[in-house]
Scaffold this motif. Structure first.
Motif, PDB file in Angstrom:
ATOM      1  N   UNK A  67       8.708  -9.332 -43.296  1.00 16.84           N
ATOM      2  CA  UNK A  67       7.260  -9.212 -43.200  1.00 16.84           C
ATOM      3  C   UNK A  67       6.930  -7.957 -42.417  1.00 16.84           C
ATOM      4  N   UNK A  68       5.650  -7.714 -42.218  1.00 18.39           N
ATOM      5  CA  UNK A  68       5.201  -6.506 -41.523  1.00 18.39           C
ATOM      6  C   UNK A  68       5.506  -6.648 -40.042  1.00 18.39           C
ATOM      7  N   UNK A  69       6.694  -6.150 -39.658  1.00 13.77           N
ATOM      8  CA  UNK A  69       7.180  -6.332 -38.296  1.00 13.77           C
ATOM      9  C   UNK A  69       6.543  -5.437 -37.268  1.00 13.77           C
ATOM     10  N   UNK A  70       5.877  -4.388 -37.671  1.00 15.59           N
ATOM     11  CA  UNK A  70       5.219  -3.446 -36.756  1.00 15.59           C
ATOM     12  C   UNK A  70       6.181  -2.960 -35.672  1.00 15.59           C
ATOM     13  N   UNK A  71       7.411  -2.639 -36.080  1.00 13.43           N
ATOM     14  CA  UNK A  71       8.394  -2.102 -35.150  1.00 13.43           C
ATOM     15  C   UNK A  71       9.124  -3.151 -34.345  1.00 13.43           C
ATOM     16  N   UNK A  72       8.826  -4.426 -34.541  1.00 10.75           N
ATOM     17  CA  UNK A  72       9.476  -5.485 -33.768  1.00 10.75           C
ATOM     18  C   UNK A  72      10.235  -6.372 -34.745  1.00 10.75           C
ATOM     19  N   UNK A  73       9.988  -7.664 -34.733  1.00  6.53           N
ATOM     20  CA  UNK A  73      10.666  -8.586 -35.647  1.00  6.53           C
ATOM     21  C   UNK A  73      10.301  -8.236 -37.089  1.00  6.53           C
ATOM     22  N   UNK A  74      11.280  -8.399 -37.973  1.00  3.72           N
ATOM     23  CA  UNK A  74      11.043  -8.048 -39.372  1.00  3.72           C
ATOM     24  C   UNK A  74      11.344  -9.183 -40.331  1.00  3.72           C
ATOM     25  N   UNK A  75      11.957 -10.244 -39.841  1.00 11.15           N
ATOM     26  CA  UNK A  75      12.305 -11.366 -40.701  1.00 11.15           C
ATOM     27  C   UNK A  75      11.661 -12.634 -40.167  1.00 11.15           C
ATOM     28  N   UNK A  76      11.234 -13.451 -41.106  1.00 12.67           N
ATOM     29  CA  UNK A  76      10.623 -14.717 -40.758  1.00 12.67           C
ATOM     30  C   UNK A  76      11.364 -15.810 -41.512  1.00 12.67           C
ATOM     31  N   UNK A  77      11.816 -16.829 -40.784  1.00 10.38           N
ATOM     32  CA  UNK A  77      12.484 -17.982 -41.393  1.00 10.38           C
ATOM     33  C   UNK A  77      11.635 -19.219 -41.097  1.00 10.38           C
ATOM     34  N   UNK A  78      11.245 -19.911 -42.170  1.00  8.86           N
ATOM     35  CA  UNK A  78      10.371 -21.067 -42.024  1.00  8.86           C
ATOM     36  C   UNK A  78      10.886 -22.200 -42.909  1.00  8.86           C
ATOM     37  N   UNK A  79      11.002 -23.392 -42.316  1.00  3.87           N
ATOM     38  CA  UNK A  79      11.251 -24.616 -43.076  1.00  3.87           C
ATOM     39  C   UNK A  79       9.964 -25.434 -42.990  1.00  3.87           C
ATOM     40  N   UNK A 103      -0.166 -10.989 -35.517  1.00  5.43           N
ATOM     41  CA  UNK A 103      -0.849 -12.243 -35.841  1.00  5.43           C
ATOM     42  C   UNK A 103       0.021 -13.452 -35.506  1.00  5.43           C
ATOM     43  N   UNK A 104       1.293 -13.389 -35.897  1.00 11.74           N
ATOM     44  CA  UNK A 104       2.156 -14.562 -35.728  1.00 11.74           C
ATOM     45  C   UNK A 104       2.675 -14.734 -34.315  1.00 11.74           C
TER      46      UNK A 104
END
Length: 195
Positions: A104-116, A152-153
């Motif tokens: 996702x749009x990490x904006x230079x930070x986290x770039x992966x999202x894992x959701x169950x 946002x997240x």
């Protein structure tokens, strides 16, 4: 001969009285029914009609969404697929999606999202039918997750806002396929990880 005429007058006079009595009873019944109908319609109408006019328009489109005493059974428009109401006090049913792992749009930070996630409804037939829409749900939810931003997240209520967006997306898929969307009651994240 005179006696016959006198008996005929007596019998015809008595018959007229009976007919008049029956007519009076019928007229009183009609008036009574009319008054009762007026009272019933006027007690339901009046100010409540003006207040419920927008609700009636919405119920024609989506359904009333009126829960019963257990808060689950809903009445809705016949244009949607009709399901048997759940048993009173029945436990909710869950529809589990395979884990989502998206960039996702990490904006230079986290770039992966894992959701169950699991969707919840008290209508078991809906949970069964959702299997038919799994690919569409997966596609639309994946597209939604990919446009999220780290900012946002990462907020305190970020996962809650995303949960509401996911639920709205799933409901729109169901509505497109003539399933009343509010029968899908909630979605829960079992795992929410940003890396």
């Amino acid at each position: 001969m005179a006696e016959e005429v006198e008996e005929e007058k007596k019998s015809s006079g008595g018959g007229k009285g009976l007919v008049i009595a029956l007519l009076v009873v019928v007229i009183l019944l009609i008036v009574g029914i009319g008054v009762m109908t007026f009272l019933l319609l006027s007690s339901d109408g009046g100010d409540s009609d003006k207040a419920s006019a927008p609700a009636q328009e919405a119920s024609a489109e989506h359904g009333e969404g009126a829960p019963s005493e257990d808060g689950v059974v809903r009445n809705y428009s016949p244009k949607f697929k009709q399901y048997e109401p759940p048993e009173p006090g029945a436990a909710p049913q869950y529809f589990a999606m395979e884990p989502f792992v998206v960039n996702f749009k990490g904006e230079g930070k986290a770039k992966f999202l894992a959701v169950n996630m699991k969707f919840m409804s008290h209508y078991p037939q809906l949970i069964t039918d959702m299997e038919n829409y799994r690919p569409i749900l997966r596609n639309d939810i994946t597209a939604l997750l990919r446009v999220q931003t780290y900012t946002e997240m990462n907020q305190d209520n970020g996962p809650e806002i995303l949960r509401e967006k996911v639920l709205a997306t799933a409901r729109s898929v169901l509505e497109k396929h003539n399933i009343y969307p509010d029968l899908l009651e909630d979605v829960y994240f079992e795992r929410f990880v940003m890396q």
